[in-house]
Structures are given as C-alpha cells and as structure tokens.
Design a protein around this motif. Structure first.
Motif, PDB file in Angstrom:
ATOM      1  N   GLU A   1       3.403  -5.356 -10.596  1.00  0.00           N
ATOM      2  CA  GLU A   1       3.754  -3.936 -10.619  1.00  0.00           C
ATOM      3  C   GLU A   1       2.506  -3.064 -10.461  1.00  0.00           C
ATOM      4  N   ASP A   2       1.425  -3.427 -11.179  1.00  0.00           N
ATOM      5  CA  ASP A   2       0.181  -2.670 -11.064  1.00  0.00           C
ATOM      6  C   ASP A   2      -0.404  -2.784  -9.652  1.00  0.00           C
ATOM      7  N   TYR A   3      -0.248  -3.957  -9.073  1.00  0.00           N
ATOM      8  CA  TYR A   3      -0.760  -4.165  -7.717  1.00  0.00           C
ATOM      9  C   TYR A   3      -0.034  -3.257  -6.727  1.00  0.00           C
ATOM     10  N   ARG A   4       1.290  -3.204  -6.843  1.00  0.00           N
ATOM     11  CA  ARG A   4       2.068  -2.333  -5.960  1.00  0.00           C
ATOM     12  C   ARG A   4       1.680  -0.874  -6.157  1.00  0.00           C
ATOM     13  N   ARG A   5       1.443  -0.497  -7.422  1.00  0.00           N
ATOM     14  CA  ARG A   5       1.042   0.883  -7.711  1.00  0.00           C
ATOM     15  C   ARG A   5      -0.309   1.204  -7.066  1.00  0.00           C
ATOM     16  N   GLN A   6      -1.238   0.266  -7.156  1.00  0.00           N
ATOM     17  CA  GLN A   6      -2.549   0.488  -6.560  1.00  0.00           C
ATOM     18  C   GLN A   6      -2.478   0.530  -5.029  1.00  0.00           C
TER      19      GLN A   6
ATOM     20  N   MET B   1       0.384 -13.147 -11.292  1.00  0.00           N
ATOM     21  CA  MET B   1      -0.704 -12.192 -11.202  1.00  0.00           C
ATOM     22  C   MET B   1      -1.173 -12.076  -9.758  1.00  0.00           C
ATOM     23  N   ALA B   2      -1.419 -10.869  -9.314  1.00  0.00           N
ATOM     24  CA  ALA B   2      -1.637 -10.658  -7.893  1.00  0.00           C
ATOM     25  C   ALA B   2      -3.071 -10.535  -7.487  1.00  0.00           C
ATOM     26  N   ALA B   3      -3.912  -9.932  -8.287  1.00  0.00           N
ATOM     27  CA  ALA B   3      -5.282  -9.703  -7.866  1.00  0.00           C
ATOM     28  C   ALA B   3      -6.121  -9.398  -9.078  1.00  0.00           C
ATOM     29  N   THR B   4      -7.432  -9.466  -8.902  1.00  0.00           N
ATOM     30  CA  THR B   4      -8.335  -9.155  -9.996  1.00  0.00           C
ATOM     31  C   THR B   4      -9.279  -8.054  -9.618  1.00  0.00           C
ATOM     32  N   GLN B   5      -9.793  -7.378 -10.613  1.00  0.00           N
ATOM     33  CA  GLN B   5     -10.865  -6.414 -10.453  1.00  0.00           C
ATOM     34  C   GLN B   5     -12.040  -6.921 -11.280  1.00  0.00           C
TER      35      GLN B   5
ATOM     36  N   ALA C   1      -3.406  -4.704   1.033  1.00  0.00           N
ATOM     37  CA  ALA C   1      -2.134  -5.235   1.542  1.00  0.00           C
ATOM     38  C   ALA C   1      -1.812  -6.560   0.849  1.00  0.00           C
ATOM     39  N   ARG C   2      -0.582  -6.685   0.398  1.00  0.00           N
ATOM     40  CA  ARG C   2      -0.190  -7.869  -0.374  1.00  0.00           C
ATOM     41  C   ARG C   2       0.005  -9.101   0.506  1.00  0.00           C
ATOM     42  N   THR C   3       0.511  -8.917   1.720  1.00  0.00           N
ATOM     43  CA  THR C   3       0.776 -10.056   2.590  1.00  0.00           C
ATOM     44  C   THR C   3       0.118  -9.837   3.941  1.00  0.00           C
ATOM     45  N   ASN C   4      -0.173 -10.927   4.619  1.00  0.00           N
ATOM     46  CA  ASN C   4      -0.760 -10.856   5.955  1.00  0.00           C
ATOM     47  C   ASN C   4       0.234 -10.277   6.961  1.00  0.00           C
ATOM     48  N   ALA C   5       1.542 -10.444   6.687  1.00  0.00           N
ATOM     49  CA  ALA C   5       2.563 -10.098   7.670  1.00  0.00           C
ATOM     50  C   ALA C   5       2.758  -8.596   7.860  1.00  0.00           C
TER      51      ALA C   5
END
Length: 456
Positions: free
Chosen positions: A14-19, A1-5, A154-158
């Motif tokens: 997948e939802d995170y990338r879409r957002q 899981m990548a993030a929360t709202q 952004a998903r990563t700092n890089a």
C-alpha cells in the motif's frame, strides 16, 4: 513487501502504491511548471521580443535576433544535463529536482522585470539572454530526474512505458497553460499587451513554483537509487563514466529526437511568426489552435506510452518518426491555404506524430543507461538534441522560408530530421519489459540489440 528505503523499514504494498502515485504526480506537475516557464518564453519571443528589444532592426532581422536569444536556452540545456546529471547520480533524484525547479522558476519570474530597449538599450536583450541561459540550465537537469522519479518507482516491467510517459505529459500541459496565459493577456485593448500584459504570465510563474516545491518536498527517493546507495555503487564522476562506457547510446538518443524536437518547435514557436507575418492570420487563432493541440496531447502521450509497453518502445517510436517526416508536407499544404479552418486543423494534428514519439521516448532513452549512470546518460542524450534540433529549428525554418519563399522547404528539413531519427532509433537497444533494477555491466547483462521479450 515491495521495496526498501535506505535506513528505513521495507515499504508495504500500500505504501509503495502511494509513493508511486506521489512520484508520478510530483514529476508531472513539476515538469508542467518547468515547461510552462520554457514555452512562455517561446511564445512571447515570436510575438513581442523582436519589437521591444530589437526595435532598430529590420523586422526579419529582429525576428532572427529574438530567436537567437530563444536558442540560447537550448544551448544551455546540455550544460544543465551535465551539471544536474552528475548530482542526480551522486546525491539522488529528489534533491536534484528541487534545485532545478527553483532555478528555472526564479529565472522565469525575473523575465517579468527586464527593461526594454527604450529604457536601457541593448542591455535589455543582454539580460534576457542571461535569464534564458539559466532557464535552459534548469530544464536541462529537470527532464532526466522527473522521468527517473516516475520510472524507477514502477512496480512492474510491463507498465514502465506508461508510467514514464506521465512526466512527458508536462510538455502539453505546460504548453497549454502558457498559451492560455498569453491568450488571456492578449485580450487587453490597444497597446496594453505589448506594454505590460506580456509580463503578467512570467510574474505568475512564481505561484506555480511554490506549488511544485511543496509537492516535491513530500516524496521519497526512488528504490533503485536507494539500493545503489545502500550497496555503495555510487560513481564519483558519473558524467565522465557514462561518456566512457556508453557514448554510442548518448549520441543515438540525441539523434533519435531529431524528428520529435525540430517539428515541435516549428509547429509551436515558429508558427506564430509565420502565421502572423506571412499568412496574415490573427494571433488568437494561432494561440487557440496550439491550445487545442496541447489538449489532444493530454491523451495521446500516455496512450502511446502504453502502446510501447504492448508492441515495443522502438517500434512505436519509429512509426512516429515516419509519420512526422510525411506530415510536414501535409502541414504546410494545409496552413498555406490561408483558410482559418485548415490552419486550425493542421496545427492540432501536427502534434500527433510528436506524441507517438514523445510517449515512449522517456522510457526508450532512460532504459538505455545502467542505473548508477542513468540520470547523467539519459539527461545528456536527451538534451543534446536541443542543440542540434530544437534550438536551431525556428532559425532554420526562418532562413529556409526567406530563401525559398515556400513552406515545403521547411517540410523537407522535417523529412531529413525524420530520416536521421529512424536511423538512430533502429540502432538503440529496446528494453521493453526487461528488468532495469540490475546494473547492465554485471555478470548477466540485460542489453541486446534485438526486440525485448516480456519478463516472466
């Protein structure tokens, strides 16, 4: 899981990338629309407003008067930064961005209906000034939210520099569309362009606003703001708090923009007056050259945003500032040749140093401020430069040329701006590849004055 709202289940990858895609697209299209509105006014100022709203003045004085109204938009931008920075840190990035889009778009649409001096005398100029101020307020609140909407997803700092550079893409895109609209209308025969043709691009801006509003209504709030909300870390008076905690970063952010702002508005606004009245070249040549320069920036802005992820935000920016200071002399040598070819090449190349700074600039400035104060601090630092650099630049360029009768005097002014930017950028912290989701004043602060190391 990548993030929360807040109040919702965690987002899948997948939802995170879409957002993230939605956030980047919404920010980029939104800033394109807002800068279309702002640049449209800039272009028409040099071509039309002096003739229609100050016909009683000497041509030189009329040009100065028209650029004074133009400068009002820049004076208003810090006001917009203060107002919407406050709400962006209080109620969220998304809601604030919707308000700024409507404010800017409706003010631009209204310009299409302002009567000229021949109809209502000086009141036409007064109404233009009010609408220009409203435009400036809208733009003042737009930039910070657009950058944060992308950067905080952004998903990563890089890759943060690259992601944050896409709202910056809105500048050349807006410049391109505005110049294209004016160029299309300038093809009208006789006095049609001066009589009514210039109004059409302002009128059409309402269509772009409707598109932008639809897109922005369909994005979620950023994970960083949602986290702040969930943890009850929202400041009551974020603008006052950032002025108390990070005044140096605000001032340095403004000064760092001198080499980016001043030359940009000389090369994209003042050039129309200089080219037509001094060099005697056609309006269409200048419009086409600025169009080509903006197309080049479609590629160079995200490219240098990416470069800043590789070699550091501050280093990339300083290289661009040095290039801007040197290129001013090359620019005026080329356009003063009066050769259409050299003029075209000079205008196209003039925005390359701008891209070198503008690509990494969004992340460089926004990363300098802690999350709960980021909209306020980044907006204020960014927009203060409009008062000391962007707004006065065409006025200063006009006055310098009137006194010295040489474009090299204007190049000297650009060099001075570059020196100030180099000094300020050197003193800004570099957060390349660092984690910005944690508040900077927690037990383990992230800030330092040296080059950042990649996060592992």
């Amino acid at each position: 899981m990548a993030a929360t709202q807040t109040g919702a289940m965690p987002l899948s990858d997948e939802d995170y990338r879409r957002q993230l895609r939605r956030a980047v697209i919404a920010s980029t299209i939104g800033t394109t629309i807002e800068w279309y509105d702002f640049f449209l006014y800039s272009i028409v100022t040099g071509l039309v407003f002096a003739k229609l709203y100050f016909p009683q003045s000497d041509p030189f004085v009329g040009t100065l008067q028209a650029f004074l109204i133009y400068a009002v938009g820049f004076l208003a931008r810090p006001v917009g930064a203060a107002i919407f920075g406050h709400y962006g840190d209080r109620i969220g990035r998304k809601a604030t961005l919707i308000i700024t889009l409507l404010l800017m778009g409706l003010a631009t649409f209204a310009v299409a209906f302002v009567p000229t001096y021949a109809s209502i005398g000086i009141w036409g100029a007064v109404i233009l000034t009010v609408l220009r101020f409203i435009q400036g307020v809208g733009v003042g609140g737009e930039w910070g939210g657009s950058v944060l909407m992308s950067m905080e997803w952004a998903r990563t700092n890089a890759h943060r520099g690259f992601v944050a550079s896409w709202p910056q893409f809105g500048v050349p895109a807006g410049l391109f569309v505005a110049n294209l609209a004016v160029l299309a209308m300038s093809e009208l025969s006789g006095s049609a362009f001066l009589t009514w043709g210039w109004r059409v691009p302002f009128f059409l801006s309402i269509v772009l606003v409707a598109i932008g509003l639809y897109i922005r209504l369909n994005i979620l709030e950023t994970p960083i703001f949602a986290k702040l909300l969930a943890e009850r870390r929202i400041e009551k008076t974020p603008m006052l708090e950032v002025l108390r905690r990070q005044p140096k970063d605000i001032l340095l952010s403004a000064l760092a923009r001198m080499a980016e702002q001043a030359p940009f508005y000389i090369y994209t606004a003042f050039v129309f007056t200089y080219g037509v009245t001094t060099l005697g070249v056609t309006r269409d040549l200048l419009l086409t050259a600025v169009l080509a320069a903006s197309v080049l920036e479609f590629f160079t802005i995200p490219f240098f945003g990416h470069v800043s992820d590789l070699i550091g935000r501050r280093r990339t920016y300083m290289i661009g500032a040095a290039a801007a200071g040197i290129f001013g002399f090359v620019y005026f040598a080329m356009i003063d040749s009066r050769s259409p070819t050299w003029i075209f090449v000079a205008i196209v190349l003039s925005l390359v140093p701008h891209s070198m700074m503008y690509g990494p600039q969004a992340a460089l400035i926004a990363e300098s401020f802690t999350g709960r104060l980021r909209y306020s601090g980044a907006s204020l630092g960014y927009q203060l430069a409009s008062v000391i650099a962007g707004g006065p630049a065409p006025l200063i360029a006009t006055a310098l040329f009137a006194y010295y009768h040489s474009g090299y005097a204007i190049a000297g002014y650009v060099l001075l701006c570059a020196v100030l930017s180099l000094f300020a950028a050197l003193r800004l912290g570099d957060y390349t590849n660092k984690d910005i989701s944690r508040e900077y004043d927690e037990a383990h602060p992230l800030a330092d004055s040296g080059p950042a190391r990649p996060a592992h």
